[in-house]
Structures are given as structure tokens and as C-alpha cells.
Motif scaffolding. Structure first.
Motif, short mmCIF file in Angstrom:
data_model
loop_
_atom_site.label_atom_id
_atom_site.label_comp_id
_atom_site.label_asym_id
_atom_site.label_seq_id
_atom_site.Cartn_x
_atom_site.Cartn_y
_atom_site.Cartn_z
N ASP A 239 -46.73 -25.31 56.08
CA ASP A 239 -47.39 -24.26 56.89
C ASP A 239 -46.38 -23.05 57.36
O ASP A 239 -46.61 -22.39 58.53
CB ASP A 239 -48.37 -24.67 58.33
N MET A 240 -45.46 -22.98 56.76
CA MET A 240 -44.07 -22.47 57.12
C MET A 240 -44.61 -20.76 56.83
O MET A 240 -44.39 -20.05 57.79
CB MET A 240 -43.05 -22.70 56.39
N GLU B 34 -47.58 -19.57 56.95
CA GLU B 34 -48.51 -19.17 57.96
C GLU B 34 -47.52 -18.69 59.45
O GLU B 34 -48.29 -17.74 60.03
CB GLU B 34 -49.46 -20.07 58.36
N HIS B 35 -46.85 -19.58 59.67
CA HIS B 35 -45.89 -19.18 60.78
C HIS B 35 -45.21 -18.02 60.88
O HIS B 35 -45.23 -17.17 61.80
CB HIS B 35 -44.96 -20.45 60.91
N PHE B 36 -44.67 -17.74 59.55
CA PHE B 36 -43.87 -16.50 59.53
C PHE B 36 -45.14 -15.25 59.46
O PHE B 36 -44.68 -14.17 59.96
CB PHE B 36 -42.91 -16.34 58.31
N ASP C 236 -47.85 -15.20 61.22
CA ASP C 236 -48.15 -14.78 62.66
C ASP C 236 -46.94 -14.32 63.45
O ASP C 236 -47.00 -13.32 64.20
CB ASP C 236 -48.41 -16.34 63.16
N LEU C 237 -45.74 -14.57 63.03
CA LEU C 237 -44.81 -14.06 63.64
C LEU C 237 -44.59 -12.23 63.21
O LEU C 237 -44.37 -11.49 64.17
CB LEU C 237 -43.37 -14.43 63.09
N SER D 250 -47.74 -10.86 65.21
CA SER D 250 -47.74 -10.66 66.57
C SER D 250 -46.88 -9.56 67.20
O SER D 250 -46.53 -8.93 68.15
CB SER D 250 -47.14 -11.91 67.02
N SER E 174 -44.87 -14.47 54.05
CA SER E 174 -45.83 -15.79 53.53
C SER E 174 -45.78 -16.50 52.37
O SER E 174 -46.01 -17.51 52.38
CB SER E 174 -47.46 -15.30 53.89
#
Length: 414
Positions: free
Chosen positions: A183-184, A186-188, A190-191, A194, A258
Motif C-alpha cells: 500500500d506504499m 496509496e500512502h504516497f 495520499d501525501l 493532502s 503511486s
């Protein structure tokens, strides 16, 4: 003290029991070998052979050797010989083999010599070094072969199946925990969305996009040079991007963070194939501009799947401009196969004006009669063929019949 309170030392329980299983099995693969122009191969002499292309089974390379005049001089060319040879270095390769001469009438009355169906009292056959072989010196009497249904239009078909013996250990798994997918990305993503700790703003058309210099530099050599190179400026806080649509830049940014493409239909607001192709064309140009090689290949693949009469000319021009060799080849072959319709398209007129050299390449493709390439052959079921001309094609002349993997002279006609 009562007797029941005493433990019998002979009945002490022991629960430390472990289990393992050794599984011995074969990794199987087949190769189909055609010899076209069989009559031209006769007269090579005993010990001289024709070889197939090498093929891989069980991690080892193999080749089929066909001796038109037999392997041994004492047989006086009365028999043809067929062998399977280890073509790669190996120590004690244990394997099962099957050599088949294919009945070309479709009656499936093949001539089969199989090691698989034998009583394996002595175990699988062992090949110890490169060039060691298994097969038959007297595989078929030559005069019978030449009057049989195995020879059709001066062509023979052979099939070889190899089963390499492998040993693996299987242990019971007492506990199992499923690993979640990565899920890396997805985290990036989201960063990015945001806006936290963003330190650069891109002005693209009438829109602006915030991002992080370090992430961009890690993914793109162009951004790395721009922000942290010898002539770069790490203190800049805004960049104006020319000649890129905001929607294309947005897709590129989402890919950078992503590592996958977002839904292009959602971003473009259209489901039509032509608008999708147009968007991917511009995305390919942006990927090439910013050094995103993987994204560029992804765009090539998508455009290759969506080649139509309406898009082929513009896609061909794009492939030429951005050095997309495989995409260019696919476009040329599609255009050659649909030449009349393509010549009446608006894109063709554009191609004539902007890239006249491509028109010449298109005509060369039409003249060559090349077919659109198919799916790559699997090594597990591979094939090769030999076309016999005045000199037998792809003939391997073994100077020493006992060492068929030695120095060879190869003639190949395609």
C-alpha cells in the motif's frame, strides 16, 4: 504417598513430533522440430546431423539431433538416427525423455520412443556433461520412412518431450498469516493529495499543483537535475510548465507518487476510445520529456492495443518523434494491412506533410509483406524448423560424432 501420585517413567508423554516430505517429480517441456527439404539432407554422411534450436526445460538447455544418414558408419545409411542432447553445462542431470515422429495424416499413428512409459527399475536416464545424449541409432529404417505418412511434402515433424527430475522438500505449515498487498503507492498518493510539507508548486495552464521536490527527484532524472543538479536551484518554490495540458500533468504526478495509472476516463470525463488514445499520446510525450521510462512503455503498450484507422497515423508520428521502436513497428504493420482505409484518413494527410520519411517506410513494409507479430512462444512448448535449400539449412556439421557439441558450422536461412 499413594501409588497414583507416582509417574511411570516409561509413560512420559513426548509431543515434540515433526514431519517433512520429500517430493520427487518431473518438470516437463516439449519442443516441436520441423525439417523441411528432407531429401536435400541425404548424403551428408554418417555422423553428420541437423540440429533443432535449443530449448529450455527444468533450467537446462536441450537440442534435438537428427542424423539423415545415421549416426554410425557401420549401418551404411540404412537408418536415420534421432537423439536428444544436453546443450548446457550440467552435472548429473536426471531426466525422462520421449522422441516422437509425427504422423502427418492426422490419424495420430505417431512413432513414439518413450522413456516415460518404461519400467523405471533402473531409474531415470542420467546425463553428466554438455553434449551427452539419449536416443536411438536405429530410430527408423530410411527406405520405410521415405514411403511412409511421416514424410509429407518433403517435410518431417519431430516432437521431443523432456522431464527433468527435481526434488523439493515440503514441510507442514502450522500457522499461516496472509501478507497484505503493498500500500506504499496509496500512502504516497495520499501525501500528494493532502498537500502536507509540499515545497514546490507547478503552474500548468490555468491550474497549479503542489508537490515534493525529493519525491520528484527520486522518480525523474529531469526533476533531479532541475532541483538538485549542478545548474539546478534547490531553493525555487514554483515552476511554470509549458506545452503540457493540466490534465496530463495531473495524471503524470499521480503516476510518479503511486507508480500506477489513475482512471483516465474519470480524469478526462470521456469514455470514447479516440479521446483515450489522444490522452495517452500526450501522456507518452510528457513521460519522455521528464524521463519516466516505465510510464513511457506503459503508454506504448496502451496505444499499441488501441491502434485504429483513425489513430494509426498520429500514433506512428508520435512513435517516430519519441523513439518508440516497438510501437512504430506495430503501427507500420497495421497501416500496411489496412492501407486503403488509412490512406483515406485525415491522419494520413498529416503524416504526408509532417513525416514524409514514414510514408517511404510504410511502403517498404507493404512490399515486404511482414505479418503483425504474434504472441511470443513459450519455452515450455517451443518449436523450430529448417528449410532445405541447395545447401541444407541450419545444418550442423559435427566433425566428431562422439562430440556433437564441439565446433560447429551453422548455415541458417530464414
Amino acid at each position: 504417598m499413594a501409588n497414583s501420585d507416582l509417574k511411570d517413567p516409561k509413560r512420559v508423554e513426548n509431543t515434540d513430533v515433526s514431519v517433512s516430505k520429500s517430493i520427487i517429480e518431473t518438470v516437463n517441456g516439449s519442443h516441436h522440430f520441423e525439417i523441411k527439404g528432407y531429401s536435400l539432407s541425404k548424403g551428408m554422411g554418417p555422423g553428420k546431423y541437423i540440429s533443432s534450436d535449443t530449448f529450455t526445460v527444468g533450467g537446462y538447455d536441450w537440442a534435438i539431433y537428427f542424423y539423415p544418414d545415421g549416426k554410425n558408419p557401420e549401418d551404411n545409411s540404412l537408418y536415420v538416427s534421432v537423439f536428444i542432447a544436453l546443450a548446457s553445462e550440467g552435472t548429473d542431470v536426471r531426466a525422462l525423455f520421449e522422441l516422437t515422429l509425427v504422423d502427418q495424416t492426422g490419424k495420430q499413428e505417431d512413432k513414439v520412443h518413450s522413456h516415460f512409459a518404461r519400467n523405471l527399475d533402473s531409474g531415470p536416464y542420467t546425463l553428466k556433461y554438455k553434449g551427452s545424449m539419449w536416443g536411438y541409432k536405429r530410430f527408423f529404417r530410411r527406405n520405410l520412412l521415405e514411403t511412409s505418412d511421416f514424410l509429407n511434402n518433403d517435410c518431417l515433424k519431430l516432437r521431443c518431450t523432456v522431464g527433468v527430475v527435481k526434488n523439493r522438500m515440503e514441510r507442514p505449515k502450522q500457522y499461516r498469516v496472509a501478507s497484505p498487498p503493498s500500500d506504499m503507492g496509496e500512502h504516497f498518493k495520499d501525501l500528494l493529495e493532502s498537500g502536507n510539507r509540499c515545497d514546490i508548486v507547478f503552474n500548468v495552464g490555468d491550474e497549479s499543483f503542489k508537490a515534493h521536490k525529493l519525491i520528484l527527484a527520486a522518480r525523474s532524472p529531469v526533476f533531479r537535475a532541475q532541483f538538485f543538479g549542478l545548474v539546478g536551484d534547490s531553493n525555487m518554490d514554483s515552476v511554470t510548465i509549458e506545452d503540457v495540458e493540466p490534465s496530463i500533468f495531473k495524471v503524470m504526478l499521480l503516476y510518479i507518487y503511486s507508480d500506477c495509472l489513475p482512471d483516465l476516463c474519470e480524469i478526462s470525463g470521456s469514455n470514447s476510445s479516440s479521446s483515450m488514445a489522444f490522452m495517452v499520446q500526450h501522456l507518452l510525450a510528457a513521460a519522455d520529456r521528464f524521463g519516466l521510462d516505465r510510464l513511457k512503455v506503459i503508454c506504448e503498450s496502451k496505444l499499441c492495443d488501441e491502434i485504429t484507422v483513425e489513430t494509426v497515423a498520429t500514433t506512428l508520428s508520435l512513435a517516430e518523434q519519441h523513439r518508440c521502436v516497438q510501437l512504430k513497428s506495430a503501427c507500420l504493420k497495421f497501416a500496411a494491412a489496412n492501407l486503403n482505409a488509412v490512406m483515406h484518413s485525415d491522419g494520413y494527410k498529416y503524416l504526408e506533410q509532417s513525416c514524409p520519411s514514414l510514408i517511404s517506410e510504410l511502403l517498404q513494409t507493404v512490399a515486404s509483406g511482414d505479418e503483425i507479430p504474434g504472441v511470443a512462444q513459450s519455452k515450455k512448448r517451443s518449436s523450430s524448423s529448417i528449410l532445405g535449400l541447395n545447401v541444407p539449412a541450419d545444418v550442423v556439421l559435427g566433425s566428431d560424432p562422439a562430440n556433437p557439441m564441439g565446433r560447429r558450422l551453422r548455415r541458417r536461412f530464414i
